[in-house]
Design a protein around this motif. Structure first.
Motif, PDB file in Angstrom:
ATOM      1  N   ALA A   1       0.820  -1.216   0.000  1.00 36.49           N
ATOM      2  CA  ALA A   1       0.000   0.000   0.000  1.00 36.49           C
ATOM      3  C   ALA A   1       0.853   1.264   0.000  1.00 36.49           C
ATOM      4  O   ALA A   1       0.487   2.270  -0.613  1.00 36.49           O
ATOM      5  CB  ALA A   1      -0.935   0.001   1.211  1.00 36.49           C
ATOM      6  N   SER A   2       1.998   1.245   0.676  1.00 34.28           N
ATOM      7  CA  SER A   2       2.860   2.429   0.708  1.00 34.28           C
ATOM      8  C   SER A   2       3.435   2.730  -0.670  1.00 34.28           C
ATOM      9  O   SER A   2       3.605   3.898  -1.040  1.00 34.28           O
ATOM     10  CB  SER A   2       3.993   2.243   1.714  1.00 34.28           C
ATOM     11  OG  SER A   2       3.486   2.184   3.029  1.00 34.28           O
ATOM     12  N   SER A   3       3.722   1.690  -1.421  1.00 32.83           N
ATOM     13  CA  SER A   3       4.199   1.887  -2.784  1.00 32.83           C
ATOM     14  C   SER A   3       3.119   2.532  -3.641  1.00 32.83           C
ATOM     15  O   SER A   3       3.383   3.465  -4.417  1.00 32.83           O
ATOM     16  CB  SER A   3       4.635   0.556  -3.392  1.00 32.83           C
ATOM     17  OG  SER A   3       5.192   0.747  -4.664  1.00 32.83           O
ATOM     18  N   VAL A   4       1.874   2.060  -3.502  1.00 30.44           N
ATOM     19  CA  VAL A   4       0.753   2.649  -4.235  1.00 30.44           C
ATOM     20  C   VAL A   4       0.623   4.125  -3.894  1.00 30.44           C
ATOM     21  O   VAL A   4       0.506   4.986  -4.774  1.00 30.44           O
ATOM     22  CB  VAL A   4      -0.560   1.916  -3.900  1.00 30.44           C
ATOM     23  CG1 VAL A   4      -1.756   2.645  -4.516  1.00 30.44           C
ATOM     24  CG2 VAL A   4      -0.508   0.480  -4.398  1.00 30.44           C
ATOM     25  N   ALA A   5       0.659   4.447  -2.606  1.00 29.60           N
ATOM     26  CA  ALA A   5       0.505   5.843  -2.176  1.00 29.60           C
ATOM     27  C   ALA A   5       1.657   6.696  -2.678  1.00 29.60           C
ATOM     28  O   ALA A   5       1.448   7.843  -3.115  1.00 29.60           O
ATOM     29  CB  ALA A   5       0.416   5.902  -0.660  1.00 29.60           C
ATOM     30  N   GLY A   6       2.872   6.169  -2.633  1.00 26.39           N
ATOM     31  CA  GLY A   6       4.024   6.917  -3.134  1.00 26.39           C
ATOM     32  C   GLY A   6       3.950   7.164  -4.627  1.00 26.39           C
ATOM     33  O   GLY A   6       4.254   8.264  -5.110  1.00 26.39           O
ATOM     34  N   HIS A   7       3.531   6.155  -5.375  1.00 23.97           N
ATOM     35  CA  HIS A   7       3.349   6.325  -6.818  1.00 23.97           C
ATOM     36  C   HIS A   7       2.311   7.416  -7.109  1.00 23.97           C
ATOM     37  O   HIS A   7       2.526   8.278  -7.972  1.00 23.97           O
ATOM     38  CB  HIS A   7       2.865   5.015  -7.457  1.00 23.97           C
ATOM     39  CG  HIS A   7       3.906   3.951  -7.525  1.00 23.97           C
ATOM     40  ND1 HIS A   7       3.591   2.626  -7.697  1.00 23.97           N
ATOM     41  CD2 HIS A   7       5.259   3.996  -7.450  1.00 23.97           C
ATOM     42  CE1 HIS A   7       4.700   1.916  -7.738  1.00 23.97           C
ATOM     43  NE2 HIS A   7       5.714   2.726  -7.577  1.00 23.97           N
ATOM     44  N   ARG A   8       1.190   7.351  -6.403  1.00 22.42           N
ATOM     45  CA  ARG A   8       0.120   8.312  -6.674  1.00 22.42           C
ATOM     46  C   ARG A   8       0.548   9.730  -6.322  1.00 22.42           C
ATOM     47  O   ARG A   8       0.194  10.688  -7.014  1.00 22.42           O
ATOM     48  CB  ARG A   8      -1.147   7.909  -5.932  1.00 22.42           C
ATOM     49  CG  ARG A   8      -1.756   6.604  -6.443  1.00 22.42           C
ATOM     50  CD  ARG A   8      -2.985   6.194  -5.665  1.00 22.42           C
ATOM     51  NE  ARG A   8      -4.129   7.047  -5.958  1.00 22.42           N
ATOM     52  CZ  ARG A   8      -5.303   6.937  -5.370  1.00 22.42           C
ATOM     53  NH1 ARG A   8      -5.481   6.013  -4.425  1.00 22.42           N
ATOM     54  NH2 ARG A   8      -6.302   7.735  -5.697  1.00 22.42           N
ATOM     55  N   ARG A   9       1.303   9.882  -5.228  1.00 19.25           N
ATOM     56  CA  ARG A   9       1.772  11.223  -4.873  1.00 19.25           C
ATOM     57  C   ARG A   9       2.752  11.762  -5.916  1.00 19.25           C
ATOM     58  O   ARG A   9       2.707  12.950  -6.258  1.00 19.25           O
ATOM     59  CB  ARG A   9       2.471  11.200  -3.505  1.00 19.25           C
ATOM     60  CG  ARG A   9       1.536  11.068  -2.338  1.00 19.25           C
ATOM     61  CD  ARG A   9       2.104  11.666  -1.061  1.00 19.25           C
ATOM     62  NE  ARG A   9       3.332  11.035  -0.585  1.00 19.25           N
ATOM     63  CZ  ARG A   9       3.920  11.369   0.565  1.00 19.25           C
ATOM     64  NH1 ARG A   9       3.407  12.309   1.353  1.00 19.25           N
ATOM     65  NH2 ARG A   9       5.023  10.750   0.946  1.00 19.25           N
ATOM     66  N   ALA A  10       3.625  10.922  -6.432  1.00 20.17           N
ATOM     67  CA  ALA A  10       4.663  11.382  -7.358  1.00 20.17           C
ATOM     68  C   ALA A  10       4.188  11.434  -8.803  1.00 20.17           C
ATOM     69  O   ALA A  10       4.471  12.392  -9.520  1.00 20.17           O
ATOM     70  CB  ALA A  10       5.890  10.477  -7.247  1.00 20.17           C
ATOM     71  N   PHE A  11       3.475  10.387  -9.227  1.00 19.11           N
ATOM     72  CA  PHE A  11       3.143  10.243 -10.650  1.00 19.11           C
ATOM     73  C   PHE A  11       1.702  10.622 -10.973  1.00 19.11           C
ATOM     74  O   PHE A  11       1.347  10.751 -12.139  1.00 19.11           O
ATOM     75  CB  PHE A  11       3.359   8.792 -11.110  1.00 19.11           C
ATOM     76  CG  PHE A  11       4.700   8.212 -10.793  1.00 19.11           C
ATOM     77  CD1 PHE A  11       5.851   9.006 -10.776  1.00 19.11           C
ATOM     78  CD2 PHE A  11       4.836   6.859 -10.509  1.00 19.11           C
ATOM     79  CE1 PHE A  11       7.094   8.461 -10.486  1.00 19.11           C
ATOM     80  CE2 PHE A  11       6.065   6.310 -10.227  1.00 19.11           C
ATOM     81  CZ  PHE A  11       7.200   7.105 -10.209  1.00 19.11           C
ATOM     82  N   GLY A  12       0.864  10.764  -9.946  1.00 22.21           N
ATOM     83  CA  GLY A  12      -0.555  10.962 -10.186  1.00 22.21           C
ATOM     84  C   GLY A  12      -1.286   9.671 -10.503  1.00 22.21           C
ATOM     85  O   GLY A  12      -2.481   9.690 -10.807  1.00 22.21           O
ATOM     86  N   SER A  13      -0.588   8.548 -10.424  1.00 21.50           N
ATOM     87  CA  SER A  13      -1.172   7.248 -10.732  1.00 21.50           C
ATOM     88  C   SER A  13      -0.315   6.171 -10.095  1.00 21.50           C
ATOM     89  O   SER A  13       0.865   6.389  -9.802  1.00 21.50           O
ATOM     90  CB  SER A  13      -1.211   7.013 -12.252  1.00 21.50           C
ATOM     91  OG  SER A  13       0.104   7.067 -12.789  1.00 21.50           O
TER      92      SER A  13
END
Length: 966
Positions: A137-149
């Motif tokens: 889940a932390s990877s998902v959240a980090g991706h969304r914060r940085a990449f928007g997806s």
């Protein structure tokens, strides 16, 4: 069944997120064999020890084969009616949020899709979360914060093309062995390639590392803040990329620059010289991939760790290029597929956002649903808190075992016990969670399932059945759809096959997309049954050609017939050396407003060695396949299409106190998986590490009077466990490590996650399973024991026990606070031996030595060896005696003596599970002249399959060299 037996079936491994291709074959006598698929682009024929032993895990001994209601067998109609009516009644009385689904990365995408659709679109709550919350889940959240997806930019090929691979919090050798072997093979071909391991433990992955950074627990943010500041100071930034494709760099750099080198060293637990070596290596190596896994994600600051890593790649433009990028590797076979369909409580299907009204309306119209949940649901830890306090009154658990795998596991178990209505659909009838279910629903297992999974590099592969479903087992998607129908949503859940569900899933991914979203497999929106059956592994994105068609409001796409997909992926036939491909994009309402028309989602292409031909790919028409990467030329999924640097500060320091002075790091071992419901059935996989243990540095153990192989009590504020001590210099001082696999089925008190507090990352909701304050103390055992028995013991009267399968029965480790007064009676109960069984015993009461064997005719029913200290007897030899004939007294006395004959040398502790090679066999080969791992492989085959034992073999070889030198 006949057509299943006719040929090998191409399917996908059900273990980790590597997503290896498997060839499974059923012989005429029903025996199953498996091997790696040499044509699958994830593994090219390699399998790890777990994958190689898959055929040993297919037995029906512990299968749930029939529906049950409150302990009695029931028919499907009765069980499904009860589930539907109880959920409907609970929702009518208490509202949609009184219901919840807790699902699993063990589900296939089609199962996940139907569960998510039912809960979010028709029940109207987002209270569906997954055990993937515990791993990525932390990877998902980090991706969304940085990449928007939630986009993984790179591919496995990048691991082989990189000049530097940085492994952060990832024991790749044991947890993702096939990826480890791909890196090891690339390093062997290009000796200049460097590998850095960032891990508090010197794991087996360190065997290929040029530099091991034994970082302090939760020191990762400080490490990558220091790296970002160093890159700026040394002018190793890609200023053009930063300016063209990112925002927020100055703020992120300012936050990183607040810590000086001395403070970075203190917080990371690394000396400045080691830090500078790593920083310089990263700065001077353009082709760098940073691979991270649970050691990063499973933290109260996991999302910040992810963004600290991504910041360094954005700052250097090392993203989406061959051999460069941040790379999250997932722990489960379909964690990625679950993300694609919105299996997390804070996501919608097809990578849409639950907080976005435009996305909600789009999904509602596509599903023709009465509503779509308007706010995120409860994430895993909060979900079980809500079960405990009564907010959730109807809970459906699918294909997972939270009583063992959740943090604060004892509290989770207590919550499930008091929940008014609990449904569990699963394969196992014996898992610790299912015993608390009011309704048990038998689900299809691997080998029977039919659907798709997505691996860590965005590659979708088929799982195909090669066995019939036993008893009354049914596919998960069918079970969920039948409940949906009975709740009044028959039209929405009228699917008749996984192919129909996949087509609907694909159509939703392309629905009103036009490049707005990263996840798009719209080319498969009209896939038919025939094309679905032949579907080859492919990576997304795979959009339909041209502009994505917009389905009319309230209209579901037609379910595909037998026609092949009419559209061809735009990545088909990309010429070698092509670098960019524009996706068409249309300006849409809502969050797309204000984007320049045509500012599409770019992704790069690189050439890749073509997959060996076997048959025409129905999607790509047999053309060369290209590896798809994202973001080399920008095209992020934010409003302005630019990546976001995230300014993160150092992790808040949590120092252990005097009462609980050690940091517990939980994790996995090489040959077991999750809570052992599958691997625990394999005798081969149960021999490498056969009992729960805790790794302790010798200095920490000495301070506490703990010796090697002692039984240790590990305690936290949440509870305590009993495990075996393993003293090793691989473990960082001040920290201990224990695997999370053992359950009440396999040990007396080995449920490690019962020690972990329910502390979570504030952004991702992921539990801090790598960081619990504990203390260790020697358990005052007065007697130890080891036993082998042909039958599984019904009950074990011991303070400490651990069970493991062996080829002809079971092996049992034992420890007692008090010595038994009647060892013979204990042994007979343990063995389950008949009164007529012949007992042969040896007792030396002064020395505390007791050996008892029971024979049923010429067969050994069981043998027990007891002593005041850890029992010194060959486990493998003793277990093998269960399969031998013992007609003569000499053979029987040899068992009681605990010694193999000269003609039966002891193989020693298992090292290579793939070929069942023990430590003594390897040592003998070294003594005979084998001076390398490769030489051992030529003689014994050890280390020549998955390779995850190569580091252990190397240690034995090196030890033999030292002895020879002396």
């Amino acid at each position: 069944m006949t057509n299943m037996q006719a040929a090998e079936v191409r399917t996908t491994c059900p273990y980790c997120g590597v997503g290896c291709g498997v060839l499974a074959k059923v012989a005429a006598d029903g025996e199953v064999s498996v091997r790696g698929d040499p044509d699958h682009p994830a593994n090219f024929g390699r399998l790890c020890s777990k994958g190689s032993a898959l055929a040993e895990t297919l037995g029906l001994e512990e299968r749930l084969l029939h529906p049950e209601i409150r302990g009695r067998r029931a028919g499907w109609d009765e069980a499904l009616d009860l589930v539907a009516s109880t959920f409907s009644g609970t929702i009518a009385e208490h509202g949609p949020d009184s219901a919840a689904f807790y699902v699993s990365g063990q589900l296939l995408t089609e199962d996940y899709y139907v569960a998510n659709k039912l809960m979010k679109g028709f029940i109207g709550s987002a209270n569906i979360d997954t055990n993937s919350r515990l791993c990525m889940a932390s990877s998902v959240a980090g991706h969304r914060r940085a990449f928007g997806s939630d986009t993984v930019p790179g591919t496995y090929e990048d691991l082989e093309l990189a000049d530097l691979v940085v492994l952060v919090g990832s024991n790749l050798a044991w947890c993702h062995p096939v990826l480890y072997q791909r890196i090891a093979a690339a390093k062997e071909k290009r000796p200049g390639m460097k590998v850095v391991l960032v891990d508090p433990r010197r794991t087996m992955t360190a065997d290929i590392a040029d530099l091991h950074l034994a970082i302090a627990p939760d020191g990762d943010v400080a490490l990558f803040l220091g790296l970002l500041a160093f890159l700026a100071e040394r002018e190793a930034l890609d200023r053009a990329y930063i300016a063209a494709h990112t925002t927020g760099f100055e703020e992120a750099l300012a936050a990183a620059s607040e810590l000086g080198m001395a403070e970075i060293a203190r917080r990371s637990g690394l000396d400045e010289e080691m830090l500078l070596r790593f920083f310089a290596l990263f700065a001077e190596t353009p082709k760098t991939v940073t691979v991270y896994s649970q050691g990063v994600n499973q933290s109260a600051s996991g999302t910040d760790k992810v963004n600290a890593i991504i910041n360094c790649h954005l700052a250097t433009g090392r993203i989406g290029r061959p051999g460069a990028g941040p790379f999250s590797v997932t722990g489960q076979p379909n964690a990625m597929g679950g993300r694609e369909v919105g299996g997390l409580a804070n996501m919608l299907a097809a990578h849409m956002e639950i907080e976005n009204p435009v996305h909600r309306d789009r999904v509602r119209r596509f599903w023709n649903a009465p509503t779509v949940a308007e706010k995120p649901g409860l994430k895993a830890v909060d979900m079980f808190r809500a079960v405990a306090d009564g907010r959730i009154k109807a809970l459906w658990i699918m294909a997972t075992n939270p009583v063992d795998s959740m943090p604060d596991a004892d509290v989770v178990e207590a919550a499930i016990k008091v929940c008014p209505f609990v449904v569990v659909s699963d394969v196992s009838a014996e898992a610790d969670t299912i015993r608390h279910a009011h309704v048990k629903l038998p689900a299809a297992a691997w080998g029977e399932k039919d659907g798709t999974v997505t691996n860590s590099e965005r590659r979708i592969s088929r799982q195909r059945p090669f066995l019939p479903m036993p008893g009354e087992a049914r596919p998960d998607w069918w079970i969920i759809a039948e409940v949906g129908k009975r709740m009044g949503f028959e039209e929405a859940f009228s699917h008749t096959s996984p192919a129909e569900i996949f087509a609907e899933h694909a159509a939703l991914s392309g629905f009103e997309n036009g490049g707005e979203r990263d996840f798009d497999i719209g080319v498969h929106a009209d896939v038919g049954a025939g094309a679905y059956e032949e579907l080859e592994p492919f990576q997304w994105p795979a959009p339909a050609t041209g502009s994505t068609p917009l389905w009319p409001a309230g209209h579901l796409p037609l379910k595909g017939g037998d026609q092949p997909a009419s559209a061809v992926s735009p990545i088909a036939g990309v010429a070698e050396g092509a670098t960019r491909l524009k996706l068409p994009i249309s300006p849409l309402e809502g969050e797309m407003a204000g984007r320049p028309e045509g500012s599409g989602g770019d992704f790069t292409q690189s050439s890749i060695t073509p997959t060996p031909a076997r048959r025409a790919d129905p999607l790509l028409k047999g053309e060369r396949k290209a590896a798809s990467r994202f973001f080399a030329d920008g095209g992020f999924y934010t409003l302005d299409r630019k990546a976001r640097f995230v300014a993160v500060g150092p992790t808040a320091e949590t120092r252990p106190g005097d009462e609980y002075p050690l940091i517990l790091n939980t994790g996995r071992v090489r040959d077991h998986w999750h809570t052992m419901t599958r691997t625990g059935q394999s005798p081969r996989l149960s021999q490498h590490l056969a009992e729960p243990f805790v790794e302790i540095h010798p200095a920490d153990a000495a301070r506490r009077g703990i010796g090697d192989a002692d039984i240790v009590r590990v305690s936290s504020t949440r509870g305590d466990v009993l495990v075996r001590a393993l003293l090793t210099g691989r473990q960082r001082q001040g920290s201990v490590f224990a695997p999370m696999h053992w359950t009440d089925r396999f040990s007396s008190r080995g449920r490690i996650d019962a020690l972990v507090a329910p502390l979570t990352d504030a952004i991702s909701g992921q539990p801090a399973l790598k960081h619990a304050a504990v203390r260790t103390e020697k358990f005052p055992a007065r007697a130890f024991g080891f036993a082998v028995t042909s039958q599984r013991p019904v009950s074990i009267d011991a303070d400490y026990w651990a069970l493991a399968r062996c080829r002809h029965g079971w092996r049992v480790e034992l420890a007692f606070a008090e010595e038994k007064t009647d060892w013979a009676a204990f042994a007979q109960t343990l063995f389950g031996a008949d009164e007529g069984a012949e007992l042969l015993a040896y007792h030396d009461r002064d020395a505390g030595q007791h050996r008892i064997a029971a024979f049923d005719g010429d067969r050994l029913a069981g043998a027990l060896f007891a002593a005041p200290g850890p029992v010194a007897v060959s486990r493998g030899w003793a277990a093998d005696q269960l399969g031998e004939t013992h007609a003569g007294q000499r053979s029987r006395f040899r068992i009681v003596a605990g010694r193999a004959g000269a003609d039966r040398p002891d193989a020693g502790a298992m090292v290579c599970s793939c070929f069942s090679v023990g430590a003594n066999q390897i040592a003998a080969a070294v003594a005979a002249g084998c001076a390398s791992v490769e030489a051992i492989g030529e003689v014994l085959k050890a280390g020549t399959n998955c390779g995850s034992c190569r580091s252990e073999i190397r240690a034995i070889v090196n030890a033999g060299r030292v002895q020879a030198a002396e």
